[in-house]
Each structure stands twice: as structure tokens, then as C-alpha cells.
Design a protein around this motif. Structure first.
Motif, PDB file in Angstrom:
ATOM      1  N   ALA A 384       5.383   2.933  10.442  1.00 53.89           N
ATOM      2  CA  ALA A 384       4.459   2.968   9.310  1.00 53.89           C
ATOM      3  C   ALA A 384       5.033   2.194   8.140  1.00 53.89           C
ATOM      4  O   ALA A 384       6.213   2.344   7.798  1.00 53.89           O
ATOM      5  CB  ALA A 384       4.187   4.411   8.892  1.00 53.89           C
ATOM      6  N   ILE A 385       4.191   1.366   7.530  1.00 51.85           N
ATOM      7  CA  ILE A 385       4.553   0.614   6.326  1.00 51.85           C
ATOM      8  C   ILE A 385       3.666   1.134   5.203  1.00 51.85           C
ATOM      9  O   ILE A 385       2.447   0.960   5.217  1.00 51.85           O
ATOM     10  CB  ILE A 385       4.346  -0.897   6.513  1.00 51.85           C
ATOM     11  CG1 ILE A 385       5.102  -1.377   7.749  1.00 51.85           C
ATOM     12  CG2 ILE A 385       4.797  -1.665   5.281  1.00 51.85           C
ATOM     13  CD1 ILE A 385       4.729  -2.774   8.181  1.00 51.85           C
ATOM     14  N   ILE A 386       4.298   1.794   4.243  1.00 55.04           N
ATOM     15  CA  ILE A 386       3.587   2.457   3.163  1.00 55.04           C
ATOM     16  C   ILE A 386       3.515   1.536   1.952  1.00 55.04           C
ATOM     17  O   ILE A 386       4.527   0.955   1.545  1.00 55.04           O
ATOM     18  CB  ILE A 386       4.293   3.769   2.761  1.00 55.04           C
ATOM     19  CG1 ILE A 386       4.444   4.700   3.966  1.00 55.04           C
ATOM     20  CG2 ILE A 386       3.568   4.457   1.609  1.00 55.04           C
ATOM     21  CD1 ILE A 386       3.145   5.175   4.535  1.00 55.04           C
ATOM     22  N   GLU A 387       2.329   1.403   1.379  1.00 56.85           N
ATOM     23  CA  GLU A 387       2.171   0.667   0.120  1.00 56.85           C
ATOM     24  C   GLU A 387       2.247   1.673  -1.025  1.00 56.85           C
ATOM     25  O   GLU A 387       1.474   2.626  -1.087  1.00 56.85           O
ATOM     26  CB  GLU A 387       0.825  -0.051   0.089  1.00 56.85           C
ATOM     27  CG  GLU A 387       0.572  -0.822  -1.200  1.00 56.85           C
ATOM     28  CD  GLU A 387      -0.778  -1.497  -1.218  1.00 56.85           C
ATOM     29  OE1 GLU A 387      -0.841  -2.731  -1.045  1.00 56.85           O
ATOM     30  OE2 GLU A 387      -1.784  -0.771  -1.384  1.00 56.85           O
ATOM     31  N   ALA A 388       3.200   1.458  -1.920  1.00 52.01           N
ATOM     32  CA  ALA A 388       3.358   2.333  -3.083  1.00 52.01           C
ATOM     33  C   ALA A 388       3.862   1.487  -4.244  1.00 52.01           C
ATOM     34  O   ALA A 388       4.975   0.952  -4.184  1.00 52.01           O
ATOM     35  CB  ALA A 388       4.347   3.462  -2.785  1.00 52.01           C
ATOM     36  N   ASP A 389       3.027   1.336  -5.283  1.00 47.21           N
ATOM     37  CA  ASP A 389       3.445   0.491  -6.397  1.00 47.21           C
ATOM     38  C   ASP A 389       4.370   1.219  -7.361  1.00 47.21           C
ATOM     39  O   ASP A 389       4.934   0.619  -8.271  1.00 47.21           O
ATOM     40  CB  ASP A 389       2.228  -0.065  -7.145  1.00 47.21           C
ATOM     41  CG  ASP A 389       1.317   1.039  -7.661  1.00 47.21           C
ATOM     42  OD1 ASP A 389       1.681   2.217  -7.526  1.00 47.21           O
ATOM     43  OD2 ASP A 389       0.257   0.710  -8.213  1.00 47.21           O
ATOM     44  N   GLY A 390       4.543   2.522  -7.180  1.00 41.00           N
ATOM     45  CA  GLY A 390       5.509   3.297  -7.943  1.00 41.00           C
ATOM     46  C   GLY A 390       6.486   3.940  -6.992  1.00 41.00           C
ATOM     47  O   GLY A 390       6.845   3.380  -5.955  1.00 41.00           O
ATOM     48  N   ALA A 391       6.928   5.155  -7.327  1.00 40.91           N
ATOM     49  CA  ALA A 391       7.826   5.883  -6.437  1.00 40.91           C
ATOM     50  C   ALA A 391       7.060   6.290  -5.185  1.00 40.91           C
ATOM     51  O   ALA A 391       5.980   6.892  -5.278  1.00 40.91           O
ATOM     52  CB  ALA A 391       8.387   7.107  -7.133  1.00 40.91           C
ATOM     53  N   TYR A 416       8.741   2.401   6.463  1.00 42.07           N
ATOM     54  CA  TYR A 416       9.110   1.383   5.490  1.00 42.07           C
ATOM     55  C   TYR A 416       8.154   1.468   4.301  1.00 42.07           C
ATOM     56  O   TYR A 416       7.044   2.016   4.411  1.00 42.07           O
ATOM     57  CB  TYR A 416       9.044  -0.024   6.113  1.00 42.07           C
ATOM     58  CG  TYR A 416      10.108  -0.259   7.153  1.00 42.07           C
ATOM     59  CD1 TYR A 416      11.332  -0.816   6.808  1.00 42.07           C
ATOM     60  CD2 TYR A 416       9.891   0.098   8.483  1.00 42.07           C
ATOM     61  CE1 TYR A 416      12.322  -1.015   7.766  1.00 42.07           C
ATOM     62  CE2 TYR A 416      10.869  -0.095   9.444  1.00 42.07           C
ATOM     63  CZ  TYR A 416      12.077  -0.651   9.075  1.00 42.07           C
ATOM     64  OH  TYR A 416      13.063  -0.836  10.021  1.00 42.07           O
ATOM     65  N   VAL A 417       8.587   0.930   3.185  1.00 34.14           N
ATOM     66  CA  VAL A 417       7.758   0.925   1.989  1.00 34.14           C
ATOM     67  C   VAL A 417       7.761  -0.475   1.389  1.00 34.14           C
ATOM     68  O   VAL A 417       8.755  -1.202   1.483  1.00 34.14           O
ATOM     69  CB  VAL A 417       8.245   1.973   0.966  1.00 34.14           C
ATOM     70  CG1 VAL A 417       9.639   1.638   0.442  1.00 34.14           C
ATOM     71  CG2 VAL A 417       7.266   2.112  -0.184  1.00 34.14           C
ATOM     72  N   VAL A 418       6.639  -0.849   0.810  1.00 31.82           N
ATOM     73  CA  VAL A 418       6.495  -2.148   0.169  1.00 31.82           C
ATOM     74  C   VAL A 418       5.619  -1.944  -1.073  1.00 31.82           C
ATOM     75  O   VAL A 418       4.695  -1.122  -1.056  1.00 31.82           O
ATOM     76  CB  VAL A 418       5.866  -3.173   1.147  1.00 31.82           C
ATOM     77  CG1 VAL A 418       4.450  -2.797   1.511  1.00 31.82           C
ATOM     78  CG2 VAL A 418       5.909  -4.572   0.592  1.00 31.82           C
ATOM     79  N   PRO A 419       5.910  -2.632  -2.190  1.00 33.66           N
ATOM     80  CA  PRO A 419       5.088  -2.429  -3.395  1.00 33.66           C
ATOM     81  C   PRO A 419       3.630  -2.817  -3.194  1.00 33.66           C
ATOM     82  O   PRO A 419       2.733  -2.196  -3.758  1.00 33.66           O
ATOM     83  CB  PRO A 419       5.768  -3.323  -4.453  1.00 33.66           C
ATOM     84  CG  PRO A 419       7.149  -3.547  -3.938  1.00 33.66           C
ATOM     85  CD  PRO A 419       7.055  -3.528  -2.451  1.00 33.66           C
ATOM     86  N   SER A 420       3.382  -3.869  -2.410  1.00 33.57           N
ATOM     87  CA  SER A 420       2.018  -4.327  -2.182  1.00 33.57           C
ATOM     88  C   SER A 420       1.928  -4.932  -0.795  1.00 33.57           C
ATOM     89  O   SER A 420       2.726  -5.803  -0.441  1.00 33.57           O
ATOM     90  CB  SER A 420       1.618  -5.354  -3.244  1.00 33.57           C
ATOM     91  OG  SER A 420       0.308  -5.819  -3.024  1.00 33.57           O
ATOM     92  N   LEU A 421       0.975  -4.460   0.001  1.00 31.33           N
ATOM     93  CA  LEU A 421       0.799  -5.009   1.339  1.00 31.33           C
ATOM     94  C   LEU A 421       0.249  -6.429   1.258  1.00 31.33           C
ATOM     95  O   LEU A 421      -0.683  -6.686   0.499  1.00 31.33           O
ATOM     96  CB  LEU A 421      -0.179  -4.147   2.133  1.00 31.33           C
ATOM     97  CG  LEU A 421       0.284  -2.756   2.564  1.00 31.33           C
ATOM     98  CD1 LEU A 421      -0.888  -1.975   3.137  1.00 31.33           C
ATOM     99  CD2 LEU A 421       1.402  -2.847   3.580  1.00 31.33           C
ATOM    100  N   PRO A 422       0.798  -7.365   2.032  1.00 22.99           N
ATOM    101  CA  PRO A 422       0.165  -8.683   2.109  1.00 22.99           C
ATOM    102  C   PRO A 422      -1.194  -8.553   2.773  1.00 22.99           C
ATOM    103  O   PRO A 422      -1.382  -7.737   3.683  1.00 22.99           O
ATOM    104  CB  PRO A 422       1.136  -9.491   2.971  1.00 22.99           C
ATOM    105  CG  PRO A 422       1.873  -8.474   3.782  1.00 22.99           C
ATOM    106  CD  PRO A 422       1.971  -7.252   2.923  1.00 22.99           C
ATOM    107  N   ARG A 423      -2.152  -9.338   2.284  1.00 23.16           N
ATOM    108  CA  ARG A 423      -3.513  -9.215   2.794  1.00 23.16           C
ATOM    109  C   ARG A 423      -4.075 -10.571   3.177  1.00 23.16           C
ATOM    110  O   ARG A 423      -3.638 -11.610   2.674  1.00 23.16           O
ATOM    111  CB  ARG A 423      -4.428  -8.546   1.749  1.00 23.16           C
ATOM    112  CG  ARG A 423      -4.018  -7.101   1.464  1.00 23.16           C
ATOM    113  CD  ARG A 423      -4.978  -6.394   0.524  1.00 23.16           C
ATOM    114  NE  ARG A 423      -4.554  -5.033   0.294  1.00 23.16           N
ATOM    115  CZ  ARG A 423      -4.879  -3.990   1.063  1.00 23.16           C
ATOM    116  NH1 ARG A 423      -5.659  -4.180   2.118  1.00 23.16           N
ATOM    117  NH2 ARG A 423      -4.438  -2.774   0.797  1.00 23.16           N
TER     118      ARG A 423
END
Length: 455
Positions: A384-391, A416-423
Motif C-alpha cells: 500500500a502506498i498512502i498519500e498524506a500531505d501531513g503526518a 509506504y507513504v508519499v506526500p502526493s500520488l503521481p497521477r
């Protein structure tokens, strides 16, 4: 009838009605019609007419629409691409085809009498790119009627009419957004085409968008009456949020190759779009099958005979490999994702959308993409790749949710975490790019640095 001819009719009936509102200002129907006619005369003087392929990569969306509609009026086939593509990139995406011209700047306007053209419904009049969520984009070609004849049933379902202002908040290289803009113009509405960075609703009464954009427009709905949502499954909670904001949601399922397949106009579930027949074909004993559709709206295929997921049988049925639960006419279509995206892990088949639907409900998750990553014993593990722009939410909370709501095989083993998913240009998560980034990350290569392991 070409979409350009619709514009001419609206210009004659309501010349001062705003037609297009873009970053460079506003065009009335009279101004847009004059621009289309002048640009079409220029193309015809260059010998570009019926049967020609016209590659269009103009940065300004209003000028891009003018060029596409000028090609349409001249009888050529417009193909909209990215304004950043150079000749090498165009050659890659068009394959062995050689466009008659490539337009990367506003077309000159040539004075003269109205352009005479008598189109046929079966003309190969429109070409557009698939979303590119997997692999390189493919150019899909369709007849004029396969696109324009669906406008009337869409208006019946959504209530869109000449008095509306339709927000199209994405790049026109996407077939979803280009269809939305051209549909608005054929209807006589005002098409708001801000490009890649929409700023507010601009007085829109209708927005045609993808699911991840809906929360933004609901924050300050203004005059918004209807949201037409395509491209992916819509969270029921989001439909309820729209209802609280006084916005009706009409969501639909389709594909660039199939156009409209099913629509949910009232929250009761997806049912066949007018004129569409649906079958779900499953192997004996299988819990899921492939969605096949037969309708007047399907495309002719890929330009240049490019390979792709589209398949056609002798009865005129077509499929791109999407999965659904068993279906009978009159029932709700329950989609379960794209067949080639399913994850094979330890002998089990996991549909990513099932896992994503659960994880999106965790507080702090902006969006999520689930893919498979290689495993020496299991073949692949759910990741899983989570998009989270904060914590980001704690991994313990994510795992607890997965334990409570998912089967063992469905639970992510890597996070995994990323601030913004590529689209993709259509606004969908770019799964192929994310898979490549994960491969780089697991191999310790720098390109995977955008992803951070959630511990």
C-alpha cells in the motif's frame, strides 16, 4: 454533425453567449465560431482535409479547442496531445502513423466564405489517448457518431443544458476532459477550461471531473448543481457529502475504448448507460468475470494498429479486461477493478480496489494505491502506498483496520507513504509509475526516493 457545426448553430442563435472561459479570457459563441471557421480555412489551404490526422499540442486550452474543432470542420481527425511533446515524443505515441501536421501554436485565421463540409456519421472523426495509467498512452480512434450521439442521453441523465456553466478541471489530452468540453459546447453551455491548475469554480453550475477532485469543489460549491464523476469508483460517503452540499452526483464507469458503459444517477448503483448491453463473462466456478460491452459508443480501435487491452469478439462485444461480480440484466454492475492489475499472492487473487476502498476510510489517508511487489515465495505481496500531505496515519492504525475489514491475503505487508500520488492526465493514480518507483526503492536506487517506508 460535427461538433463545430453545433457551435455555428449556437453562434447564430445566441452569438453573445459565453462559449469558452480559459486562462487567456473568454470567447463568445460568435467569436469561437469565427475562430473555428478561420482556422479551418487555413488547414484546408494547407491541403489538410478529410482523412488527414492532425496532431494538436497547443498550451492554451481555448486555442486547443479551436484547433480541434477547426480540424473537425475541415473533415480531418484531430488528435490532442500534451503541449510539451516534441516531434520525437509524438512519433513515439503515434507509431507508424504520420500526422499531416503538428499544431503547437494558435492557428492563423483566414478570411473567406463558410467552410463547406458534408460529414458522415461513420467518419473516423475523433482520436484521443487512453489515460496512460499503465504503459505508454495509446491513441484510440472513433467515429463521429460514437461520440456525439451520446450527448443527448448524457443530457437526459444529468440535466445539462444551454444555460449551464460546465467546469472541466483537467488537461484536454485526457479523453474524459476533452469529451466534457466538447459536450458542453455541443449543448450550448459555457465550457470553463482552466487547464492543469483550476482556481475555484468560476461560477460553474456543473463540474465534470474525477473522484479525487470532488472534495475540493464541495468545500465551496457556490452555484454548483451537478457533479458528473467518471474514471473510478466513487466512495458512498462522498456522494452523501455532495448531497449535504446540495450537489447531485451522476457517476459513471467507462473506458476510452468503450466510452460510457454504466451510470449511477441516483446512488442506487451502476446500471447500463442508454444504448449499452453488458455481460460479465466468468470461468466456471470463478467469483469474478470480465466486463464486456456492446453499444453504439465503442471506439473503432487503436490508431496504427497499436497493441492494447481492447478485445472484440465476432458478435461486436468489446472488453478492456475490467473485472466485476457476476451480472444479470436488470441488476447493479459491481466492478472489482482491472483484470491485469490483480495481485497474485500465495495462490490467492487480490483486487487492489477492494483493499483501497477499505484503507481510504482511515483518518489521515488522502488517497491510496495498492499494488503487488515481488516476493521470492509468495510471488507477490500486497503493498500500500498512502498519500498524506501531513503526518501520515500510524501504521498500527492502518494494520488494525486491515485486520478488521480484510481477509488475510488482502492485507498489505508493505507500507509506504508519499506526500502526493503521481497521477495521469485524467487524474487517476499513475500505477505504472508507482510500481516503477517501488522497484527503484526496493533496489536502493535514487529514483525511488519519493517514497518513504511507513514504520
Amino acid at each position: 454533425m460535427p461538433v463545430a457545426e453545433h457551435v455555428m448553430r449556437h453562434a447564430a442563435e445566441r452569438p453573445s453567449r459565453p462559449a469558452v472561459r480559459g486562462p487567456g479570457g473568454e470567447l463568445t459563441y460568435a467569436e469561437l465560431a469565427a475562430g473555428i471557421q478561420g482556422a479551418a480555412r487555413h488547414l484546408l489551404r494547407q491541403g489538410i482535409g478529410p482523412g488527414a490526422l492532425v496532431a494538436i499540442g497547443v498550451a492554451d486550452p481555448a486555442e486547443l479547442l479551436t484547433a480541434a474543432l477547426a480540424a473537425d470542420l475541415a473533415g480531418a481527425t484531430p488528435l490532442v496531445g500534451e503541449p510539451t511533446w516534441d516531434a520525437e515524443r509524438w512519433a513515439l505515441v503515434t507509431g507508424s502513423l504520420r500526422p499531416a501536421t503538428r499544431i503547437d501554436a494558435p492557428l492563423p485565421r483566414v478570411a473567406g466564405p463558410p467552410v463547406p463540409y458534408d460529414p458522415r456519421p461513420a467518419d473516423l472523426a475523433w482520436a484521443c489517448f487512453s489515460s496512460g495509467s499503465t504503459g505508454r498512452p495509446r491513441a484510440v480512434v472513433r467515429t463521429r457518431a460514437s461520440w456525439t450521439d451520446s450527448y443527448a442521453p448524457l443530457n437526459d441523465l444529468t440535466g445539462i443544458g444551454p444555460g449551464d456553466v460546465v467546469l472541466v478541471p483537467g488537461p484536454l489530452v485526457s479523453s474524459l476532459y476533452s469529451f466534457a468540453a466538447l459536450h458542453a459546447l455541443a449543448t450550448g453551455a459555457t465550457a470553463v477550461v482552466p487547464g492543469r491548475r483550476p482556481a475555484g469554480l468560476s461560477g460553474a453550475t456543473v463540474a465534470h471531473l474525477v473522484p479525487h477532485q470532488l472534495p475540493d469543489v464541495l468545500e465551496h460549491p457556490g452555484k454548483l448543481r451537478t457533479a458528473v464523476v467518471g474514471g473510478a469508483a466513487l466512495d458512498p460517503d462522498m456522494r452523501e457529502a455532495a448531497a449535504r452540499a446540495g450537489v447531485r452526483v451522476v457517476s459513471y464507469y467507462g473506458a476510452t475504448e468503450l466510452s460510457f458503459v454504466a451510470v449511477d444517477a441516483d446512488g442506487g448503483g451502476l446500471r447500463p448507460f442508454p444504448g449499452v448491453e453488458i455481460e460479465v463473462r466468468a470461468e466456471p466456478g470463478a467469483s469474478l468475470g470480465e466486463v464486456w460491452a456492446r453499444s453504439p459508443w465503442v471506439a473503432e480501435g487503436y490508431l496504427g494498429g497499436a497493441a492494447g487491452p481492447l478485445r472484440r469478439d465476432s458478435g461486436g462485444w468489446m472488453s478492456v479486461g475490467d473485472l466485476a461480480q457476476p451480472y444479470r440484466a436488470g441488476e447493479v454492475l459491481r466492478l472489482r477493478g482491472r483484470g491485469n492489475g490483480a495481485i497474485q499472492t500465495g495462490g490467492a487473487t487480490v483486487v487492489p480496489e477492494d483493499v483501497e476502498e477499505v484503507l481510504r476510510k482511515v483518518p489521515g489517508v488522502g488517497d491510496v494505491v495498492v499494488v503487488g511487489t515481488p516476493h521470492p515465495v509468495l510471488g507477490a505481496v500486497v503493498t500500500a502506498i498512502i498519500e498524506a500531505d501531513g503526518a501520515p496515519p500510524p501504521r498500527a492504525l492502518l494494520e488494525a483496520t486491515a485486520r478488521d475489514m480484510l481477509d488475510a491475503a488482502q492485507r498489505p505487508r508493505r507500507w509506504y507513504v508519499v506526500p502526493s500520488l503521481p497521477r495521469t492526465p485524467a487524474g487517476k493514480p499513475a500505477r505504472a509509475l508507482l510500481t516503477a518507483l517501488l522497484a527503484d526503492r526496493l533496489a536502493g536506487r535514487p529514483a525511488g526516493g519519493a517514497l518513504r517506508r511507513l514504520v
